[in-house]
Design a protein around this motif. Structure first.
Motif, mmCIF file in Angstrom:
data_model
loop_
_atom_site.group_PDB
_atom_site.id
_atom_site.type_symbol
_atom_site.label_atom_id
_atom_site.label_comp_id
_atom_site.label_asym_id
_atom_site.label_seq_id
_atom_site.Cartn_x
_atom_site.Cartn_y
_atom_site.Cartn_z
ATOM 1 N N GLU A 111 0.833 -1.206 0.000
ATOM 2 C CA GLU A 111 0.000 0.000 0.000
ATOM 3 C C GLU A 111 0.870 1.260 0.000
ATOM 4 O OE1 GLU A 111 -3.337 -0.454 0.010
ATOM 5 O OE2 GLU A 111 -4.118 1.549 0.390
ATOM 6 N N LEU A 112 1.967 1.214 0.767
ATOM 7 C CA LEU A 112 2.839 2.384 0.853
ATOM 8 C C LEU A 112 3.821 2.449 -0.310
ATOM 9 C CD1 LEU A 112 3.616 2.326 4.680
ATOM 10 C CD2 LEU A 112 2.158 3.952 3.485
ATOM 11 N N GLY A 113 4.034 1.297 -0.952
ATOM 12 C CA GLY A 113 4.932 1.256 -2.085
ATOM 13 C C GLY A 113 6.400 1.376 -1.703
ATOM 14 N N ILE A 114 6.716 1.071 -0.457
ATOM 15 C CA ILE A 114 8.092 1.263 0.000
ATOM 16 C C ILE A 114 8.366 0.348 1.184
ATOM 17 C CG2 ILE A 114 7.684 3.049 1.741
ATOM 18 C CD1 ILE A 114 10.392 3.322 -0.904
ATOM 19 N N PHE A 115 9.636 0.090 1.448
ATOM 20 C CA PHE A 115 9.999 -0.553 2.710
ATOM 21 C C PHE A 115 11.112 0.249 3.324
ATOM 22 C CE2 PHE A 115 12.327 -3.356 5.523
ATOM 23 C CZ PHE A 115 11.314 -3.996 6.205
ATOM 24 N N GLN A 116 11.108 0.333 4.642
ATOM 25 C CA GLN A 116 12.300 0.821 5.334
ATOM 26 C C GLN A 116 12.351 0.195 6.706
ATOM 27 O OE1 GLN A 116 12.103 5.126 5.546
ATOM 28 N NE2 GLN A 116 11.133 5.060 7.538
ATOM 29 N N GLN A 117 13.465 0.391 7.371
ATOM 30 C CA GLN A 117 13.650 -0.200 8.679
ATOM 31 C C GLN A 117 12.462 0.123 9.591
ATOM 32 O OE1 GLN A 117 16.318 1.817 11.321
ATOM 33 N NE2 GLN A 117 17.322 -0.094 11.855
ATOM 34 N N ASN A 118 12.006 -0.887 10.340
ATOM 35 C CA ASN A 118 10.906 -0.696 11.292
ATOM 36 C C ASN A 118 9.698 -0.028 10.636
ATOM 37 O OD1 ASN A 118 9.626 -0.821 13.777
ATOM 38 N ND2 ASN A 118 10.396 1.171 14.430
ATOM 39 N N LEU A 119 9.369 -0.494 9.460
ATOM 40 C CA LEU A 119 8.260 0.101 8.702
ATOM 41 C C LEU A 119 6.955 0.104 9.488
ATOM 42 C CD1 LEU A 119 7.439 1.053 5.718
ATOM 43 C CD2 LEU A 119 6.505 -1.248 5.491
ATOM 44 N N THR A 120 6.740 -0.948 10.288
ATOM 45 C CA THR A 120 5.459 -1.097 10.988
ATOM 46 C C THR A 120 5.328 -0.144 12.150
ATOM 47 O OG1 THR A 120 6.478 -2.791 12.319
ATOM 48 C CG2 THR A 120 5.214 -3.518 10.420
ATOM 49 N N ASN A 121 6.467 0.342 12.675
ATOM 50 C CA ASN A 121 6.397 1.306 13.758
ATOM 51 C C ASN A 121 5.538 0.780 14.916
ATOM 52 O OD1 ASN A 121 7.000 3.834 14.890
ATOM 53 N ND2 ASN A 121 5.040 4.656 14.225
ATOM 54 N N ALA A 122 5.756 -0.488 15.298
ATOM 55 C CA ALA A 122 5.081 -1.116 16.444
ATOM 56 C C ALA A 122 3.579 -1.309 16.254
ATOM 57 C CB ALA A 122 5.371 -0.352 17.731
ATOM 58 N N MET A 123 3.120 -1.298 15.018
ATOM 59 C CA MET A 123 1.691 -1.561 14.761
ATOM 60 C C MET A 123 1.242 -2.885 15.360
ATOM 61 S SD MET A 123 0.953 -0.686 10.830
ATOM 62 C CE MET A 123 0.669 0.959 10.265
ATOM 63 N N GLY A 124 2.133 -3.872 15.319
ATOM 64 C CA GLY A 124 1.773 -5.205 15.794
ATOM 65 C C GLY A 124 1.378 -5.204 17.260
ATOM 66 N N PHE A 125 2.010 -4.332 18.033
ATOM 67 C CA PHE A 125 1.682 -4.286 19.458
ATOM 68 C C PHE A 125 0.321 -3.635 19.679
ATOM 69 C CE2 PHE A 125 6.217 -4.906 19.391
ATOM 70 C CZ PHE A 125 6.351 -5.939 20.312
ATOM 71 N N ILE A 126 0.049 -2.599 18.867
ATOM 72 C CA ILE A 126 -1.281 -1.986 18.930
ATOM 73 C C ILE A 126 -2.326 -3.052 18.566
ATOM 74 C CG2 ILE A 126 -2.782 -0.190 17.990
ATOM 75 C CD1 ILE A 126 -0.544 1.189 19.282
ATOM 76 N N ALA A 127 -1.999 -3.864 17.564
ATOM 77 C CA ALA A 127 -2.944 -4.897 17.128
ATOM 78 C C ALA A 127 -3.261 -5.857 18.272
ATOM 79 C CB ALA A 127 -2.374 -5.663 15.930
ATOM 80 N N ILE A 128 -2.261 -6.186 19.079
ATOM 81 C CA ILE A 128 -2.503 -7.070 20.225
ATOM 82 C C ILE A 128 -3.444 -6.387 21.215
ATOM 83 C CG2 ILE A 128 -1.428 -8.222 22.192
ATOM 84 C CD1 ILE A 128 1.114 -8.464 20.402
ATOM 85 N N ALA A 129 -3.199 -5.093 21.455
ATOM 86 C CA ALA A 129 -4.087 -4.356 22.357
ATOM 87 C C ALA A 129 -5.511 -4.348 21.819
ATOM 88 C CB ALA A 129 -3.580 -2.928 22.542
ATOM 89 N N LEU A 130 -5.633 -4.243 20.496
ATOM 90 C CA LEU A 130 -6.976 -4.189 19.900
ATOM 91 C C LEU A 130 -7.718 -5.507 20.069
ATOM 92 C CD1 LEU A 130 -6.217 -2.147 16.660
ATOM 93 C CD2 LEU A 130 -7.416 -1.383 18.706
ATOM 94 N N VAL A 131 -6.989 -6.610 20.200
ATOM 95 C CA VAL A 131 -7.642 -7.901 20.444
ATOM 96 C C VAL A 131 -8.351 -7.867 21.793
ATOM 97 C CG1 VAL A 131 -7.230 -10.346 20.874
ATOM 98 C CG2 VAL A 131 -6.061 -9.198 18.998
ATOM 99 N N TYR A 132 -7.701 -7.292 22.780
ATOM 100 C CA TYR A 132 -8.337 -7.164 24.101
ATOM 101 C C TYR A 132 -9.499 -6.189 24.016
ATOM 102 C CZ TYR A 132 -4.502 -9.806 26.071
ATOM 103 O OH TYR A 132 -3.617 -10.809 26.368
#
Lengths: 310, 324, 513
Positions: free
Chosen positions: A216-237
């Motif tokens: 979607e962003l058309g690019i990759f760089q270091q730490n691209l997700t910027n900790a999105m995965g942790f927010i996703a875990i919080a969203l499960v709760y």
């Protein structure tokens, strides 16, 4: 400001919120599935990063975003298999193992990027896929039906996962095993196989989330997700382990982000308060978490390895 | 070195302090370390300093060590201390967020020269120098050109957090745009993060939805904004490095930093025994800042000329930008 | 599937079953069989090998030696799914139910759905209603299990087995959590299931129930069969002897003791439970010197909160507690002990002793800061050692030495250790909660003897127990608790299981005590 301009801005804000919510939704659906089966995976962000890099590199080489998605999912599935091995066969502590996966993904995705790509080069992102007829509708059309395919996939997964959890024997097995694996085992449901499948699919979704983000962003760089995965875990709760709840959580998070962004663009939020405003999505999520999640109980067997007769 | 106990390190340190002759004599290759927050080939902030040192390496033998990707400040602090312990002659902490750490570490190593940027503060320490870029100057030039080429009368800026280099650039850009066209709508959005690529992309889209047809932005997360601008075919001005490669079809021009200009000064001062206490900056006048145009981009007549006029004005002092 | 076997051949035969665990011979050459239409009991103490044998039959463990025959054919049972497919069903002691799922969902778990990968709860629900009607189980398919009472949950377990056409039903301590009237009901159902042609294996250590329900009885001790018998041939004492290996006194000898002044008085006590619920509601009691008051009731009716309030571990909301003439309503546990209370808590490993401490440390847990065990802030190990050794001997605590880690002792010996420590304080009031739960018969006999001796000494004793037999055997008077209130108090000689059982389910006592 004319009315039509105001409508346009509202439409743009909502469309933006939906786009922002998409990677969170994919990742948290996957995490929810794993947790419903009783396995916590804190490594979502690492899986997303590896999926993102895999997808990015594939598109860079093939110029086909769909191959990118497939590679992203496959990387997730493979990590899921590995995570299953360490948490189910070796019965490693899930919190620590997940952090290990995260750090692995964070480091490896950057290493691969440096090694195989080096200087960031753009890839062709998904073109918006207009849904026939619906996309032509005034207002709603642009808001909901002019997104890239991955947005439709993510939101389409919500009813699908609800259906699987509540209307299929596989879903019943997952729900039972996350609550009382002994009971399921005593009736001949394989705790191991069911958990493996849930983890593998869950990680596959995390890989897909990363792939979706990179393409979607058309690019990759270091730490691209910027900790999105942790927010996703919080969203499960936040979403009380239900696909619908997780979707609402992701949308709230995405919408708050896009509204704050829009307000900043128009100077509604003074620039001096800009940094405070940037925390809004996290703060609102935490508040909602405290208020909402208290009323729901997590799967009883979450993080507990199952040993027969143990 | 890490294997040694703390006390052992302290003893060694004392030895080093007592016997300056143990330090590497001049003539040997200079040992320089760089600690930077993002990847060394990020086509942005970190790459600019690495390219700067590499430019100097052509003339002078330099033993270069790079620790990049330390967006966690604690990791950077550990790396800074480690290089200092290893006796590097010059330790460059390339990130305004590292200032606090440097302030604590530098007094422990009075014989090591430290430089950090972008900032204008040496903490009153004799072995710390600071450097910054007058990015407001390049920003001003970009702003002038952006306003000159906007058809809708709107330009948009995607910034990280309102500090340091980013603030200078953004303020300069807005000033230049207004100078060119006092009626221009110049909207600025600080997204509150140096690393949230997805949010930067949406910020760019928000600008476009709000009627901007020329965009710019600064810091490492702008790759997202560039991608969004590219998919909407909106012109882009880059900064910190030449961003033409990222989107050849939309990048008009980039402000490029030539840190070698001030790095040469710092090294020369070190040769004369000055380890710090000074502030350096690169600007248009000293050719530390240059504007690189994307030749493939077809500019409307008059735009480039307006830019060149602004450059000349800044150089001769007839145009004053925010910096200093 | 035909439930009837050919004449003469048992449905199930287990021959020469041997199972070893590291350091333990859990099952030693055991023969066991079940015929259609009978209830065959496996009787034995905890650790006698009943569960091991049944887990082998249910495919959870594999035997090291021996063979299993179903309807005369040799089978190899490798998993529960396998056992289920062979018509073996198990009602587990700890219910194998998922509380968040409905009854129908629980029943359908692990079943092949008629609609492929999609679940088919409609068909399952229909069949549940049919089975429920046929056997009088009163189970509703759409209710969530967390909403159900313990008795209802057990009937769901039975439905689960019946739904899978179980012809052999293993009942693992099925009455452990039931009230006497629920026990009567479930026994009727069990009998009906047997009469219908099934073979039932009843696992229990409750002698009375075993005699009531069984057709045949096999007794196990230390993994070995010590006897085959029938209710007609044996009484409770015979069974206890087979279980323990020696003659056992099932009720302590009680001499007549003149009861004296009241030493424990509780007036209109209200105590809150953990979740803010009123656990004890307006309870009043009086216990005299030389008297044992038994408190019967299903657990969870406020007994734990009452005990904790008396011991000072939980602050009452209102009311009054008087121990040996002192108002201790708001006192802390140490003060209350100094007034003369000794407390044997329900959870012996959680509240009664420190598992990670050795025996001597647990012995002085109450008075480690007092002379002679402590001088000027230092522990006096000589005094501690001699004191502990004396108590270990006096109370027959079976331990290698006083330096052994307490958690390595058996439940019965840990309980004896706690009794020793508590009774050494020469209490005026003794409060014992579930004193023999999970304890072997030998240790239980000893503990009952000790409590009875305290009565002789003039102690006012409260025994809280779920075990009705224990309460009836020990007490002078019996109070029955339900929903935080005392439903009635009866003299031991007037008490019947029926009248007490009724009160346990909330029926008020007919005539005032």
């Amino acid at each position: 400001m004319s009315d039509s301009f105001a409508v346009m801005i509202v439409v743009a804000t909502i469309a933006s919120g939906i786009r922002l919510a998409t990677p969170f939704l994919l990742a948290s659906l996957g995490e929810a599935l794993g947790q419903r089966s009783g396995v916590l995976n804190l490594g979502v962000d690492g899986v997303m990063l590896l999926g993102a890099f895999g997808a990015y590199y594939t598109v860079l080489q093939t110029s086909n975003p769909y191959y990118g998605l497939l590679v992203g999912i496959s990387i997730g599935l493979l990590i899921g298999l590995f995570y299953g091995f360490i948490t189910l066969n070796l019965r490693a502590e899930q919190g620590v193992s997940g952090i290990g996966i995260y750090l692995f993904g964070l480091g490896m995705s950057d290493l691969f990027f440096q090694k195989f790509v080096g200087t960031p080069r753009p890839i062709l992102p998904f073109m918006p896929l207009d849904i026939p007829v619906l996309s032509g509708l005034p207002v709603v059309g642009e808001m909901l039906f002019q997104h890239s395919i991955i947005v439709y996939i993510a939101f389409g997964l919500v009813p699908l996962m609800s259906f699987v959890l509540h209307r299929t024997t596989y879903g019943l097995n997952i729900r039972a095993i996350g609550e009382n694996p002994e009971a399921a085992d005593s009736l001949g449901v394989s705790v191991m196989a069911t958990r493996y499948s849930a983890i593998i699919i869950g990680n596959g979704l995390a890989g897909l989330a990363g792939a979706a983000l990179a393409i979607e962003l058309g690019i990759f760089q270091q730490n691209l997700t910027n900790a999105m995965g942790f927010i996703a875990i919080a969203l499960v709760y936040f979403g009380a382990w239900s696909p619908k709840g997780v979707m609402i959580g992701s949308l709230v998070f995405g919408m708050v982000q896009s509204i704050v962004l829009q307000c900043k663009t128009f100077g509604v939020i003074p620039r001096s308060a800009s940094d405070l405003a940037a925390m809004a999505p996290a703060v609102i999520t935490i508040l909602a978490l405290v208020i909402v999640a208290k009323r729901f109980k997590q799967p009883s067997a979450l993080t507990k390895p199952y040993v027969r007769g143990g | 070195m890490k294997k040694f106990s703390l006390s052992l390190s302290a003893v060694m340190l004392t030895l080093l302090l007592l016997c300056p002759s143990l330090l590497p004599a001049s003539g040997k290759p200079l040992r320089v370390a760089i600690i930077a927050p993002s990847a060394q080939n990020d086509l942005a902030f970190t790459q600019s300093i690495v390219d700067g040192i590499k430019a100097i390496q052509k003339d002078r033998e330099i033993d270069l060590a790079i620790t990049d990707g330390t967006f966690v400040v604690e990791d950077a602090a550990a790396a800074i201390r480690d290089y200092a312990k290893k006796g590097y002659d010059l330790v460059i902490a390339h990130g305004s967020q590292y200032g606090g750490s440097l302030k604590e570490i530098a007094p422990d190593f009075p014989d090591i020269a430290f430089a950090w940027g972008t900032a204008a503060d040496t903490f009153g320490l004799p072995n710390v120098s600071s450097y910054e870029a007058a990015s407001d100057e390049g920003g001003y030039v970009m702003g002038v050109m952006a306003a000159a080429m906007s058809k809708k009368g709107g330009v948009g800026v995607v910034g990280p957090i309102e500090v340091g280099d980013a603030k200078l650039y953004v303020d300069g850009f807005v000033q230049g745009a207004k100078a060119q066209n006092s009626k221009i709508r110049a909207k600025v959005n600080y997204i509150g993060s140096f690393s949230d690529v997805a949010l930067a992309a949406e910020a760019a889209r928000a600008h476009i939805a709000a009627g901007a047809d020329v965009l710019t932005g600064t810091a490492q997360m702008v790759v997202g904004a560039i991608g969004a601008a590219r998919s909407k075919r909106v012109a882009w001005f880059g900064t910190q490095a030449n961003q033409t490669e990222l989107a050849p079809e939309i990048v008009v021009a980039s402000q490029v930093y030539k840190w070698e200009v001030i790095l040469k000064q710092i090294l020369a001062d070190m040769d004369n025994g000055v380890k710090g206490g000074k502030m350096y900056d690169i600007n248009l006048a000293n050719n530390g800042i240059v504007i690189k145009f994307n030749d493939a981009y077809k500019l409307a007549p008059g735009v480039k000329e307006a830019g060149m006029k602004a450059i000349a004005g800044i150089k001769d002092g007839s145009i004053k930008t925010g910096h200093k | 599937m035909s439930l009837q076997s050919e004449n003469g051949t048992p449905m199930l035969q287990m021959r020469g079953i041997t199972k070893r665990f590291p350091g333990v011979l859990a099952s030693d050459n055991v023969d066991f069989d079940v015929r259609a239409g009978e209830v065959h009991t496996l009787l034995g103490e905890n650790g006698a090998g009943k569960s091991t044998l049944m887990k082998i039959l249910y495919g959870l463990y594999r035997q090291d030696e021996g063979e299993i025959l179903l309807h005369g054919k040799r089978v190899d049972l490798t998993s529960p799914a396998h056992a289920i497919a062979h018509g073996i069903g198990m009602i587990h002691q700890h219910f194998m139910l998922v509380p968040t799922l409905t009854v129908a969902e629980n029943v359908s778990l692990g079943l092949q759905s008629t609609r492929g990968i999609f679940s088919d709860l409609k068909t399952v629900s229909k069949r549940i209603i049919e089975l429920s009607r046929a056997f009088g189980l009163h189970v509703h398919p759409d209710e969530h299990v967390w909403q159900l009472s313990v008795g209802e949950r057990q009937r769901v377990e039975i439905i689960k087995a019946l739904y899978r056409d179980a012809s052999i039903l293993i009942l693992d301590e099925p009455t452990a959590v039931l009230t006497p009237s629920e026990v009567d009901d479930i026994f009727l159902i069990f009998r009906k299931l047997a009469d219908d042609g099934r073979g039932l294996v009843f696992i229990s250590h409750k002698l009375k129930e075993v005699l009531d329900l069984s057709d045949r009885i096999t007794v196990l001790r230390h993994g070995r069969v010590t006897g085959y018998t029938t209710p007609a041939q044996s009484d409770r004492h015979d069974l206890a002897q087979l279980m323990v290996g020696r003659a056992v006194k099932l009720a302590p000898d009680k001499e007549d003791v003149e009861s004296g002044d009241p030493l424990l008085t509780i007036e209109d006590l209200y105590v809150e439970g953990d979740r803010g619920r009123q656990a004890v509601q307006g309870l009043s009691l009086e216990v005299k010197s030389g008297e044992i008051l038994g408190i019967a009731g299903i657990s969870g009716n406020g007994q734990r909160e009452l005990a904790e309030a008396i011991a000072g571990l939980r602050r009452p909301r209102s009311g009054k507690i008087v121990v040996a003439g002192h108002d201790t309503t708001l006192s802390g546990p140490r003060q209350i002990r100094e007034m003369g209370l000794s407390y044997v808590p329900e959870e012996r490993m959680k509240d009664g002793a420190v598992g990670e401490f050795d025996v001597k440390e647990n012995m002085i847990l109450l008075n480690h800061s007092k002379t002679p065990f402590c001088k000027n802030g230092f522990l006096n190990f000589k005094a501690i050692k001699s004191y502990s050794e004396k108590l270990v001997k006096e109370y027959a605590v079976k331990t290698p030495d006083i330096d052994t880690m307490t958690k390595n002792l058996s439940g019965g010996n840990i309980q004896k250790l706690i009794m020793a420590r508590e009774l050494a304080a020469k209490p005026k009031v003794l409060l014992a909660s579930q004193p023999t739960r999970g304890v072997d018969i030998g240790a239980a006999e000893y503990i009952h003897e000790r409590i009875s001796q305290e009565r002789q000494r003039g102690t006012a004793t409260v025994v809280i127990s779920e075990d009705l037999d224990e309460v009836m055997a020990l007490s002078d008077r019996i109070a029955v608790m339900f929903d935080g209130k005392v439903m009635g108090i009866v003299d031991q000689k007037d008490a019947t299981r029926e009248s007490i059982g009724l009160m346990m389910t909330g029926e008020q006592q007919q005539s005032a005590a």
